[in-house]
Design an enzyme around this catalytic site. Structure first.
Site, PDB file in Angstrom:
ATOM      1  N   ASP A 234       0.879  -1.156   0.000  1.00  0.00           N
ATOM      2  CA  ASP A 234       0.000   0.000   0.000  1.00  0.00           C
ATOM      3  C   ASP A 234       0.926   1.218   0.000  1.00  0.00           C
ATOM      4  O   ASP A 234       2.140   1.085   0.189  1.00  0.00           O
ATOM      5  CB  ASP A 234      -0.889  -0.033   1.247  1.00  0.00           C
ATOM      6  CG  ASP A 234      -1.755   1.205   1.390  1.00  0.00           C
ATOM      7  OD1 ASP A 234      -2.273   1.697   0.373  1.00  0.00           O
ATOM      8  OD2 ASP A 234      -1.869   1.706   2.527  1.00  0.00           O
TER       9      ASP A 234
ATOM     10  N   ASP B 275      -0.119   5.106   1.103  1.00  0.00           N
ATOM     11  CA  ASP B 275      -0.368   6.027   2.210  1.00  0.00           C
ATOM     12  C   ASP B 275      -0.293   5.306   3.549  1.00  0.00           C
ATOM     13  O   ASP B 275      -0.897   4.245   3.734  1.00  0.00           O
ATOM     14  CB  ASP B 275      -1.748   6.670   2.070  1.00  0.00           C
ATOM     15  CG  ASP B 275      -1.833   7.597   0.867  1.00  0.00           C
ATOM     16  OD1 ASP B 275      -0.821   8.209   0.515  1.00  0.00           O
ATOM     17  OD2 ASP B 275      -2.927   7.704   0.275  1.00  0.00           O
TER      18      ASP B 275
END
Length: 267
Positions: free
Chosen positions: A10, A12
């Site tokens: 991922d 963020d």
């Protein structure tokens, strides 16, 4: 070196230490408007609207890029990414941010070449010079059908596609890292030989902890950049050691079969 490990990050609050969408909005002074509009539309649509508002108020793409270049980073994570890449791992990103934000930050950090694929919401600068943010899955045309994920992106479907693009003969093993609720669905798609690294005390960690038995992959939590680097490198080393042992066992088996297949020598 190992070409049999696929690491999916991922972005963020995983690679970077905050949410890039919120960072840009806050740093450029549009937090109040963002909070006002937040309950009225899907998040992806809201970010496109906020980019319109920034442009209307004289904020350029250069202003956005400057803000992104000072985003909080834990450099132990960058070190882990470079080390994994140097060891031959296949690194990919699956993120609900957008291409402009991610590309700008990766280029600034000097790690763009480490990733073979970036799956995120398309972003582009139009002829007027304003950033447009589009959904990864165009939910206005058709739903992706997943009830766990936001309408614009099902990360589980992306993991399915990546898994299907790799032949079973290659026996790739996945390591998935994330923090948000959107990282729960792809965690459920991993297999028994895979690993999931949820960020401790973040939404995906809480969802997994409700019933860990639903996740087939081994679960290894992390809390900060230092722990992410330690856990990730330990898993890579574990997989490489297992591969090495299997290779030796296979080599020995071939040697044994070769000896057994020879004609007996009569003195």
């Amino acid at each position: 070196m190992s070409n049999n490990i696929v690491i999916v990050f991922d972005f963020d609050k995983t690679i970077i230490d905050c949410d890039s969408d919120n960072w840009v909005v806050d740093e450029l002074g549009f937090t109040d408007l963002f909070n006002q509009l937040l309950p009225t539309m899907p998040f992806n649509s809201l970010m496109d609207r906020m980019m319109m508002e920034l442009h209307s108020n004289g904020k350029s793409i250069e202003d956005i890029e400057k803000v992104l270049q000072r985003i909080p980073i834990n450099h132990r994570i960058i070190s882990a990414i470079k080390s994994a890449y140097a060891l031959g791992c296949d690194l990919r990103i699956v993120s609900d941010a957008n291409t402009i934000f991610i590309d700008t930050i990766l280029k600034h950090l000097g790690i763009s070449e480490c990733f073979s694929e970036i799956n995120t919401n398309p972003g582009y600068v139009n002829q007027e010079g304003r950033l447009k943010v589009m959904p990864y899955h165009d939910f206005n045309k058709a739903s992706h059908g997943c009830t766990l994920c936001p309408p614009n992106m099902c990360k589980g479907l992306i993991i399915d596609r990546i898994q299907k693009s790799i032949s079973e003969v290659e026996k790739k093993r996945f390591i998935y890292l994330g923090d948000g609720a959107g990282d729960y669905c792809p965690s459920l798609r991993l297999r028994e030989r895979d690993f999931v690294m949820p960020r401790k005390n973040f939404p995906v960690w809480d969802l997994i902890c409700k019933d860990p038995s639903l996740v087939k992959a081994e679960i290894h939590g992390w809390s900060d950049g230092e722990e992410l680097e330690q856990v990730l490198m330990n898993l890579i080393n574990k997989i490489m050691m297992e591969e090495h042992v299997q290779f030796i066992a296979s080599d020995c088996k071939l040697a044994t079969n070769s000896i057994c297949s020879r004609s007996p020598v009569i003195a």
